[in-house]
Enzyme design. Structure first.
Site, PDB file in Angstrom:
ATOM      1  N   ASP A  57       0.845  -1.200   0.000  1.00 20.30           N
ATOM      2  CA  ASP A  57       0.000   0.000   0.000  1.00 20.30           C
ATOM      3  C   ASP A  57       0.880   1.248   0.000  1.00 20.30           C
ATOM      4  O   ASP A  57       1.343   1.701   1.041  1.00 20.30           O
ATOM      5  CB  ASP A  57      -0.907  -0.025   1.237  1.00 20.30           C
ATOM      6  N   GLY A  81      -3.930   1.846   8.493  1.00 19.05           N
ATOM      7  CA  GLY A  81      -4.855   1.163   9.402  1.00 19.05           C
ATOM      8  C   GLY A  81      -4.522  -0.314   9.483  1.00 19.05           C
ATOM      9  O   GLY A  81      -4.558  -0.927  10.544  1.00 19.05           O
ATOM     10  N   HIS A  87       0.908   7.969   3.777  1.00 19.05           N
ATOM     11  CA  HIS A  87       1.652   7.309   4.850  1.00 19.05           C
ATOM     12  C   HIS A  87       3.136   7.643   4.850  1.00 19.05           C
ATOM     13  O   HIS A  87       3.886   7.098   5.650  1.00 19.05           O
ATOM     14  CB  HIS A  87       1.455   5.794   4.740  1.00 19.05           C
ATOM     15  N   ILE A 126       0.384   9.355   8.393  1.00 20.13           N
ATOM     16  CA  ILE A 126      -0.212   8.448   9.395  1.00 20.13           C
ATOM     17  C   ILE A 126       0.119   6.986   9.071  1.00 20.13           C
ATOM     18  O   ILE A 126       0.454   6.657   7.942  1.00 20.13           O
ATOM     19  CB  ILE A 126      -1.743   8.631   9.476  1.00 20.13           C
TER      20      ILE A 126
END
Ligand code: NAI
Length: 739
Positions: A511, A534, A516, A531
């Site tokens: 991903d 998830g 990110h 961030i």
């Protein structure tokens, strides 16, 4: 294996067979029983002059070995004459190898009209002329095998060969079309780019290479492709030195650079460039019809069909690119995901596995006796299959990829993943819910191993912000529901600080969303810094539950569900609180530094017989203590700092109180062996110094909010044993200051 590939009764016409590669093809066909027309104009490699000698010599060679051959000296420009030779001498024609060739190399600006035309006359027009003359004979016999000799210079380009490379790639296009037109007549056509030493390559290759790259390392492929049992058609191959390889087109998922209401502009193309050129999860289109179908899908999605007429079915279509019925009906092509231990280990590192904990070695070292793959790894195969869904890949879902959030994830595991595998995943859109603020897309993915056994099922709930309001359903029976944890205090907790580079590592597993890693991209999304994925936090939680309740045994994990409530920043501490009821472990994760829950409504279902790990099970009464998370984090840090033992040389006991009573006991043995931090009294017998402190004060002390001396003076901290040793606690707590 079947026997020798024979060509008895077949007639092969090889152009330019007087020497070099063509000669080798002619000899091998004759050796295998074919009657051969050896064509050669007998000119120089630049296409000047002509002679009968070259063709005659090869015919003599074939005949001397008992084969059948006849010479033809015409230029390939006059294809009819070559074919006539075959028909007159052998009565039929089955195989054509368009091999004749010349070179007129010049840098582009110096290519004359003559250089251009001669090259095209021999290579492209010559192959056309010969093949067109041969075609009716092949059609009549319902059999034909044609080879177009191309070149790496055409496929990849080559300095000084503009004329030649254009003609050679032109032959690939011609071959592709002939393979389609020839299908119903059993005429197969393939293109081959050879590399071999010949008079043509003498000028560009060193003599040793010319000698080493023998034409006999090419000819068997040509002969194989022309056999009656060979079904291959429309292929392109590279061959040389005995190595044979097939080439194909690869296409990125691309991006749709307009919406139903916004125009395609140079800027919209620029803005999608990364997506347009990203070969992750690329596809391999096989026909022009593939492209047309794809475009019709996009037209029907954006414009409601051909002719620019928007659909009148307003019930399921929407101006924001969502059409539930179309999306659900879409056939998504299965994707394959091939992995080995390296990929699985990278994933394990991505979700925080560390060699500091010996129990984790089996996830990080392919040489471990019980090398295992983390169950949540299954998401990688699943994501590979659904990635194209949002990039205009299926009709009914034209959404803004920058508005996508991963809402929930459910995973079911039927078999542990083998160390290596080629998995096939099939994704389908099972529903699209209208959540007002956005559209929640439910994607189910089944993943199969090579034995076609289903080994995992994933459901991703993806929220597209701003795409709601299309009058769709608000709920769906297809959505795997979340659960609430029991009201009691957690039965166990585990906390771990994520690495500052956690997202940078995790993204390498697949991903690559810049959210990110790229601070400016994250800022556009309203985040102060990039961030964590998830799914990375999901991996942490899976690991915590598996360690606490399944003794790190991957085969015990049956299902996992969670909602991604709030993001985690790389470097923050994830605490997983767990409650076990039967085979279900409810869990909830929070960010210790902020106290904000990040994974909620979550659970792990275990297969029967899962055993709890002794190391992490918590004694009753001490499970909901904040200090537990601190000790867990300290545990990891101590494992990486063995020199602390030499420096501190003391065993500390901690009596952590709650409401004035001792609620938990911990030991920090920074004296024996490599040191250890564990719950309970010192295993070595007695602590050198014991600290008595409340749960809240301990967390303040460790995080630096409470000064040690002040705490002691105010009676918030009591010391037993060698009080002087308490000064050394600073070294132990140093790395916890940020908590
Ligand atoms: P070569 O020069 O040894 O053989 C080519 C033959 O074609 C010669 O005997 C020549 O007289 C004949 N020829 C030329 N023009 C003709 C015409 N108008 N009509 C009939 N015959 C004619 O070259 P080589 O290396 O054996 O090449 C064979 C084919 O393979 C060529 O199409 C070449 O472009 C292709 N090729 C060769 C490579 C290599 O590494 N040798 C690399 C890539 C492609």
């Amino acid at each position: 294996m079947a026997g020798l590939l024979r060509f008895d009764g077949k007639v092969a016409l090889i152009t330019g067979a007087g020497q070099g590669l063509g000669r080798e093809y002619a000899l091998l066909f004759a050796e295998r029983g074919a009657a051969v027309v050896v064509n050669d104009l007998g000119g120089s490699f630049k296409g000047e002059g002509q002679s009968t000698r070259a063709a005659d010599k090869v015919v003599e060679e074939i005949k001397a070995k008992g084969g059948k051959a006849v010479a033809n000296y015409d230029s390939v420009e006059f294809g009819e004459k070559l074919v006539e030779t075959a028909i007159q001498n052998f009565g039929r024609l089955d195989i054509v190898v368009n091999n004749a060739g010349i070179l007129r190399d010049k840098s582009f600006a110096r290519i004359s009209d003559l250089d251009w035309d001669l090259i095209h006359k021999v290579h492209l027009r010559g192959s056309f002329s010969v093949t067109r003359a041969a075609w009716p004979h092949m059609k009549k016999n319902n059999f034909g095998r044609i080879i177009m000799i191309s070149s790496a210079a055409g496929i990849y380009g080559n300095f000084g060969q503009g004329n030649y490379s254009a003609a050679k790639l032109g032959l690939v296009g011609l071959s592709n079309t002939l393979s389609i037109e020839g299908k119903k007549y059993n005429i197969k056509c393939n293109a081959v780019a050879p590399t071999a030493g010949s008079r043509m390559t003498e000028t560009v290759m060193p003599p040793e290479l010319v000698a080493a790259l023998k034409p006999e390392y090419v000819a068997p492929l040509i002969v194989y492709l022309c056999h009656e049992d060979t079904e291959e058609t429309g292929g392109l191959f590279e061959v040389g030195a005995g190595w044979v390889s097939k080439l194909r087109w690869e296409r990125t998922n691309g991006a749709v650079c307009r919406t139903a209401s916004t125009k395609m502009t140079p800027e919209s193309v620029r803005d999608e460039w990364q997506q347009i050129t990203d070969f992750d999860n690329a596809t391999y289109p096989q026909s022009a019809a593939d492209t047309t179908r794809h475009l019709i899908g996009i037209l029907s999605d954006l414009d409601g069909g051909l002719g620019g007429k928007k659909s009148t079915k307003s019930t399921s279509s929407s101006s924001n690119g969502i059409n539930v019925e179309l999306a659900k009906a879409a056939k998504i092509r299965p994707s394959t995901f091939t992995y080995g231990p390296k990929d699985a280990i990278l994933y394990a590192l991505g979700v925080g596995y560390t060699t500091k904990d010996e129990d984790y070695l089996k996830f990080l070292y392919e040489g471990s006796e019980d090398f295992s793959i983390v169950p949540s790894f299954s998401i990688l195969a699943s994501q590979a299959s659904s990635a194209g869904i949002f990039t205009g890949g299926i009709p009914g879902l034209s959404v803004d990829v920058t508005k996508i959030l991963h809402g929930e994830q459910y995973m079911e595991l039927y078999k542990p993943f083998p160390p290596n595998g080629k998995l096939t995943s099939q994704a389908r859109v099972v529903d699209v819910l209208d959540k007002g603020v956005g559209a929640l897309i439910l994607i189910d993915v089944d993943t199969y191993n090579e034995a076609k056994e289903k080994i995992a099922y994933n459901q991703s709930a993806i929220m597209v912000i701003g795409a709601g309001g299309f009058q769709g359903s608000k709920a769906s029976p297809a959505l795997k529901p979340m659960v609430k944890p029991p009201k009691r205090a957690p039965d166990a907790s585990m906390a771990e600080k994520t690495g500052v580079d956690q997202a940078a590592i995790y993204r390498l597993t697949g991903d690559r969303n810049p959210l990110h890693i790229d601070p400016s991209f994250a800022a556009m999304g309203g985040f102060k810094q990039p961030i964590l994925h998830g799914m990375c936090s999901f991996g942490y939680a899976t690991r915590h539950v598996m360690k606490t309740y399944a003794n790190n045994d991957v085969s015990k994990i049956k299902a996992i569900k969670t909602r991604f409530s709030k993001p985690v920043l790389p470097g923050e501490t994830i605490q997983t609180d767990m409650w076990k009821d039967g085979n279900r472990v409810y869990f909830q994760c929070k960010v210790v530094e902020t106290g904000v829950p990040c994974l909620t409504g979550a659970y792990v279902d275990l297969y029967d017989g899962a055993t709890e790990a002794k190391v992490t099970s918590q004694p009753s009464g001490g499970s909901n203590m904040k200090s537990n998370a601190v000790f867990e984090a300290m545990k990891q840090q101590l494992a990486g700092k063995k020199d602390l033992v030499k420096k501190i040389k003391a065993v500390f006991g901690f009596e952590i109180t709650k409401d004035g009573k001792t609620a938990a006991e911990w030991t920090a043995d920074v004296k024996n062996g490599d040191g250890a931090i564990y719950q309970g009294k010192p295993k070595s017998g007695k602590a050198d110094c014991t600290i008595v402190i409340s749960d809240d004060d301990f967390v303040d002390l460790v995080s630096g909010k409470l000064n040690g001396q002040t705490a002691f003076m105010q009676g918030k901290m009591k010391l037993k044993g060698n009080m002087m040793l308490a000064q050394k606690l600073g070294d132990l707590f140093k790395d916890q200051a940020k908590l």
